[in-house]
Design a protein around this motif. Structure first.
Motif, PDB file in Angstrom:
ATOM      1  N   TYR A 234       0.852  -1.183   0.000  1.00  0.00           N
ATOM      2  CA  TYR A 234       0.000   0.000   0.000  1.00  0.00           C
ATOM      3  C   TYR A 234       0.885   1.230   0.000  1.00  0.00           C
ATOM      4  O   TYR A 234       2.083   1.138   0.258  1.00  0.00           O
ATOM      5  CB  TYR A 234      -0.964   0.015   1.198  1.00  0.00           C
ATOM      6  CG  TYR A 234      -0.324   0.306   2.536  1.00  0.00           C
ATOM      7  CD1 TYR A 234      -0.365   1.598   3.084  1.00  0.00           C
ATOM      8  CD2 TYR A 234       0.302  -0.683   3.273  1.00  0.00           C
ATOM      9  CE1 TYR A 234       0.211   1.877   4.317  1.00  0.00           C
ATOM     10  CE2 TYR A 234       0.873  -0.412   4.496  1.00  0.00           C
ATOM     11  CZ  TYR A 234       0.818   0.870   5.021  1.00  0.00           C
ATOM     12  OH  TYR A 234       1.398   1.137   6.234  1.00  0.00           O
TER      13      TYR A 234
ATOM     14  N   SER B 258      -9.155  -1.205   2.184  1.00  0.00           N
ATOM     15  CA  SER B 258      -9.315  -0.748   0.796  1.00  0.00           C
ATOM     16  C   SER B 258      -8.020  -0.188   0.203  1.00  0.00           C
ATOM     17  O   SER B 258      -7.913  -0.037  -1.010  1.00  0.00           O
ATOM     18  CB  SER B 258     -10.422   0.304   0.712  1.00  0.00           C
ATOM     19  OG  SER B 258     -10.082   1.431   1.515  1.00  0.00           O
TER      20      SER B 258
ATOM     21  N   SER C  78      -3.191  -3.485  -1.926  1.00  0.00           N
ATOM     22  CA  SER C  78      -3.258  -4.023  -3.286  1.00  0.00           C
ATOM     23  C   SER C  78      -2.111  -4.997  -3.494  1.00  0.00           C
ATOM     24  O   SER C  78      -1.251  -5.168  -2.636  1.00  0.00           O
ATOM     25  CB  SER C  78      -3.163  -2.888  -4.313  1.00  0.00           C
ATOM     26  OG  SER C  78      -1.901  -2.282  -4.246  1.00  0.00           O
TER      27      SER C  78
END
Length: 70
Positions: free
Chosen positions: A21, A61, A64
């Motif tokens: 992230y 969120s 990744s």
């Protein structure tokens, strides 16, 4: 940067899951969940690629690039 080492763990064996992230300063942070040589949880590791201190932990969120190394 830093790690959370789990109690009872002996020594690093392998990465179980890796992700990344962007910290609030825009610097990439690598996250790894590692196992010990016996296959038990060893540590949760955060590594900022420029070696500077973490500014924040990610929200789900934000994460990744989740991968499971072979």
């Amino acid at each position: 940067m830093g790690s959370i080492r789990f109690l009872g763990s002996s020594s690093f064996g392998m990465a179980l899951v890796e992700a990344q992230y962007l910290d609030s300063d825009g610097v990439l942070v690598s996250i790894a969940v590692n196992a010990n040589k016996q296959g038990q949880l060893f540590e949760l590791d955060f590594w900022k690629v420029d070696f500077s201190p973490l500014k924040r932990y990610p929200n789900p969120s934000d994460v990744s690039g989740i991968s499971i190394p072979q």
